[in-house]
Design a protein around this motif. Structure first.
Motif, PDB file in Angstrom:
ATOM      1  N   VAL A   1      -0.146  -4.666  -4.585  1.00 44.35           N
ATOM      2  CA  VAL A   1      -1.146  -5.610  -3.919  1.00 44.35           C
ATOM      3  C   VAL A   1      -2.494  -5.557  -4.522  1.00 44.35           C
ATOM      4  CG1 VAL A   1      -2.421  -5.579  -1.536  1.00 44.35           C
ATOM      5  CG2 VAL A   1      -0.122  -4.915  -1.713  1.00 44.35           C
ATOM      6  N   ASN A  18       5.090  -8.645  -1.314  1.00 43.27           N
ATOM      7  CA  ASN A  18       3.741  -9.156  -1.979  1.00 43.27           C
ATOM      8  C   ASN A  18       4.188 -10.416  -2.780  1.00 43.27           C
ATOM      9  OD1 ASN A  18       0.838  -8.531  -2.048  1.00 43.27           O
ATOM     10  ND2 ASN A  18       1.219  -8.220  -4.144  1.00 43.27           N
ATOM     11  N   ASN A  69       4.025  -6.968   2.646  1.00 45.63           N
ATOM     12  CA  ASN A  69       4.162  -5.850   1.723  1.00 45.63           C
ATOM     13  C   ASN A  69       4.772  -4.846   2.302  1.00 45.63           C
ATOM     14  OD1 ASN A  69       1.944  -3.984   2.488  1.00 45.63           O
ATOM     15  ND2 ASN A  69       0.822  -5.892   2.253  1.00 45.63           N
TER      16      ASN A  69
END
Length: 346
Positions: free
Chosen positions: A141, A163, A169
């Motif tokens: 991330v 992501n 995510n």
């Protein structure tokens, strides 16, 4: 640029219209980091290497143990006690000498995560503990890296793409780590399951790199090997992934094609000005052809001297796929006109 041996090695997947020469070159240019060279990492690594990923990084601080061998089939009895990352890289280099490998015999930690990940295009998490999974996710991330996730336990496995283009995510699925960490050593795992899940993960990697098909971005797929149940769930996220299918690669140039009617007309009126090249393999040419010389797809670049520059060169194959790749290979290195026979000799 692919060399002769690579064109021959990857021929069967390159003839897929969804992949083609452009897709294979994308695979060669790709840099993929695989974290964990155990149950999931073994099939992921084997199939990515076989597919022609250009650069593969392998992170694992563990050594091969006897209890690994029922599911980590990259290794054998003689590897017991050896570092997994190092042994995996050596074996995979034998599988495909055209791939570059970097082995990291160290644990993926907060103090080395960014340095290890930053030079790779795609990260694949094959780890077996929650501490590493959350660290991998948070690192991806922070760096804006797409993450392919997989997990296995007993008879059930999970696969997801996190992501991707800023989408969901791992923390959107599991916000915080659980208090208990049950792994394969404690809960057990059927040896075939990591192979099944690992191949799904490798397949997601190829699709993401080549920009083809529908991926598991923003989704979680679960597979139960005991009852054959396969389910796919959408992952809720405040910032949903861009799930639009990729459009045509704008860097690709249209391949000049002619149909059989045009070829027949050329041969009837100006046969001396036409030069036919059968780009299939030798046994296919012997089984039946429409004339010309036989230069297989992976021999073209090394056989330019056999192709006259003062004629219209027409490449043909069985269906028109390999001949289009042949034209792409000749563009830029051949000075004369070159065409692909649309739909091939069929």
């Amino acid at each position: 640029m692919l060399i002769k041996e690579e064109l021959s090695r990857y021929n069967r997947q390159m003839i897929l219209p969804e992949l083609g020469l452009t897709g294979q070159e994308k695979l060669k240019a790709a840099k993929v980091l695989v974290i964990g060279a155990g149950g999931l990492g073994c099939p992921v690594l084997q199939y990515l290497a076989a597919a022609g990923i250009g650069t593969i990084g392998i992170v694992d601080d563990d050594v091969v143990e006897l209890s690994n061998l029922h599911r980590q089939i990259l290794y054998n009895h003689t590897d017991i006690g050896q570092p997994k990352a190092k042994i995996a890289a050596e074996k995979l280099q034998l599988l495909n000498p055209h791939v570059g490998f970097s082995a990291y015999h160290e644990r993926f930690r907060a103090d080395n995560a960014v340095n290890i990940c930053q030079d790779y295009d795609l990260v694949i998490d094959c780890s077996d503990n929650f501490t590493t999974r959350y660290l991998v996710n948070d690192t991806c991330v922070a760096l804006g890296k797409t993450l392919i996730f997989g997990s296995i336990l007993q008879f059930e496995g999970q696969v997801a793409v996190f992501n991707h283009q800023g989408g969901a995510n791992y923390r959107d699925l599991y916000a915080t780590p659980p208090t208990e960490n049950i792994n394969c050593a404690e809960g057990g795992v059927i040896g075939i399951l990591p192979g099944i899940i690992g191949l799904y993960m490798a397949n997601e990697a190829l699709k993401l790199i080549c920009g083809i098909g529908e991926t598991l971005a923003g989704k979680l797929m679960t597979v139960n090997a005991l009852n054959n149940a396969v389910l796919v769930f959408k992952i809720a996220s405040e910032k949903p992934a861009n799930t639009a299918k990729p459009g045509p690669d704008k860097t690709d140039k249209a391949v000049p094609e002619i149909d059989s009617t045009t070829l027949d007309r050329w041969l009837e009126t100006n046969a001396d000005e036409v030069f036919l090249i059968d780009v299939r393999e030798g046994y296919e040419h012997e089984d039946g052809n429409i004339g010309g010389i036989n230069l297989s797809l992976y021999e073209l670049r090394e056989s330019l001297a056999a192709i006259p520059k003062n004629k219209k060169v027409v490449c043909y194959c069985q269906t028109g796929q390999r001949s289009k790749m042949a034209v792409q290979l000749l563009v830029g290195v051949y000075e004369g006109e070159v065409y692909s026979l649309k739909e091939g000799v069929t």
